[in-house]
Scaffold this motif. Structure first.
Motif, short mmCIF file in Angstrom:
data_model
loop_
_atom_site.label_atom_id
_atom_site.label_comp_id
_atom_site.label_asym_id
_atom_site.label_seq_id
_atom_site.Cartn_x
_atom_site.Cartn_y
_atom_site.Cartn_z
N ASN A 150 0.97 -0.46 -0.05
CA ASN A 150 0.00 -0.31 -0.03
C ASN A 150 1.33 1.16 -0.01
N PHE B 144 0.42 5.66 -0.43
CA PHE B 144 -0.54 6.40 -0.25
C PHE B 144 -0.29 7.97 -0.85
N PHE C 33 -4.56 6.46 -3.06
CA PHE C 33 -4.07 5.86 -2.73
C PHE C 33 -3.85 4.28 -3.79
N TYR D 1 -2.91 -0.02 -3.45
CA TYR D 1 -2.83 -1.22 -2.61
C TYR D 1 -2.18 -2.15 -3.57
N ALA E 2 0.28 -4.73 3.29
CA ALA E 2 -1.14 -5.21 3.16
C ALA E 2 -1.29 -6.25 4.31
N ASP F 212 -1.68 -2.44 10.83
CA ASP F 212 -2.24 -0.89 10.12
C ASP F 212 -1.03 -0.06 9.75
N GLN G 124 1.16 2.84 9.79
CA GLN G 124 1.77 4.09 7.86
C GLN G 124 3.10 4.50 7.82
N TYR H 205 -10.32 0.40 14.28
CA TYR H 205 -8.14 0.92 13.95
C TYR H 205 -8.77 1.88 15.18
N SER I 54 -9.42 3.17 10.86
CA SER I 54 -9.79 2.90 9.57
C SER I 54 -10.53 1.70 10.36
N SER J 169 -10.45 -1.88 8.42
CA SER J 169 -9.89 -2.63 8.67
C SER J 169 -8.37 -3.11 8.53
N ARG J 170 -7.64 -4.50 8.38
CA ARG J 170 -6.25 -4.40 8.75
C ARG J 170 -5.59 -4.54 7.28
N SER J 171 -6.13 -4.60 6.32
CA SER J 171 -5.48 -5.30 5.28
C SER J 171 -6.15 -4.14 3.34
N GLY J 172 -5.71 -4.31 2.45
CA GLY J 172 -6.06 -3.75 1.47
C GLY J 172 -7.01 -2.47 1.46
N ALA J 173 -7.65 -2.13 0.67
CA ALA J 173 -8.17 -0.97 -0.30
C ALA J 173 -9.05 -0.46 1.26
N SER K 59 -7.60 -0.37 3.84
CA SER K 59 -6.74 -0.06 4.73
C SER K 59 -6.16 1.87 5.08
N LYS K 60 -6.63 2.43 4.56
CA LYS K 60 -6.62 3.75 4.86
C LYS K 60 -6.88 4.12 5.86
N LEU K 61 -6.31 5.39 6.08
CA LEU K 61 -6.80 5.64 7.55
C LEU K 61 -7.18 7.76 7.84
N PHE L 140 -7.91 10.51 9.27
CA PHE L 140 -7.40 11.51 10.18
C PHE L 140 -8.36 12.69 10.34
#
Lengths: 113, 115
Positions: free
Chosen positions: A31, A33, A48, A50, A96, A100, A102, B32, B93, B95-99, B101-103, B105
């Protein structure tokens, strides 16, 4: 240590120029961003990705595009820079799986005159 | 619609005092909740994070308290030091993974610790 590097710390461009901001990460993260940071507005997600050649729009994609041809590199493109794109641009990457968190680069301060 | 809201907007604390920063979120699917710390001229870096299966997490002088029913979480900095002076962002966020996982803020808060 994870390292995210950005091609420039400071950049000054003229209105209408095409601008490329480059970001490289060395931890094989899936990932990546692009954010912009403005006083009072916090961090806002522009785009972003992935996976290689995959991209998704964030919250403020207008006026920007991105490119990810290789896993470690994610480029932000301002097709025709405008003064309202003067900002701090931050790149980040994350794995991935496994968490989480970043990891951010140091940022590029872009001024459009 | 601002999904993650921080308060206060700025904070000044005396050395040795307790700094408390609050964050409220709207999306109940968030699972998260990290806090990021940013020093001038640097990118943000993860300070501490929590998932909703626990109500509190402590790492050294930094503690996250989480209230799922109120959809709020807070950062407590004990024995605040001048070196803690920075901008603090809460985030969330799904979920843990993939699309996913964006935060998302918050807007950030500037903490100044006076000697």
């Amino acid at each position: 240590d994870v390292k995210v590097t950005q091609s420039s710390r400071y950049l000054v461009k003229r209105t209408g120029e095409k601008v490329f901001l480059e970001c490289v990460q060395d931890m094989d993260h899936e990932n990546m961003f692009w954010y912009r940071q403005d006083p009072g507005l916090g961090l806002r997600l522009i785009y972003f990705s992935y996976d290689v050649k995959m991209k998704e729009k964030g919250d403020i994609p207008e006026g920007y595009s991105v490119s990810r041809e290789k896993k470690e590199r994610f480029s932000l493109i301002l097709e025709s820079a405008s003064t309202n794109q003067t900002s701090m641009y931050l790149c980040a990457s994350s794995p991935a799986t496994g968490g989480d968190e970043q990891y951010f680069g140091p940022g590029t301060r872009l001024t459009v005159t | 619609q601002q999904q993650v809201k921080q308060s206060p907007q700025s904070l000044i604390v005396q050395k040795g005092g307790i700094s408390i920063i609050n964050c409220a979120y709207e999306n109940t699917a968030f699972d998260y909740f990290p806090w990021y710390q940013q020093f001038p001229g640097k990118g943000p870096a993860l300070l501490i994070a929590i998932r909703p299966d626990v109500s509190e997490k402590k790492e050294g002088r930094f503690t996250i308290s989480f209230n799922k029913s109120a959809k709020q979480f807070s950062l407590h900095i004990m024995d605040s030091q001048p070196g803690d002076s920075a901008t603090y962002f809460c985030a969330a966020s799904r979920s843990r993974s993939g699309a996913n996982s964006k935060l998302t803020f918050g807007k950030g808060i500037t903490l100044s610790v006076r000697p």
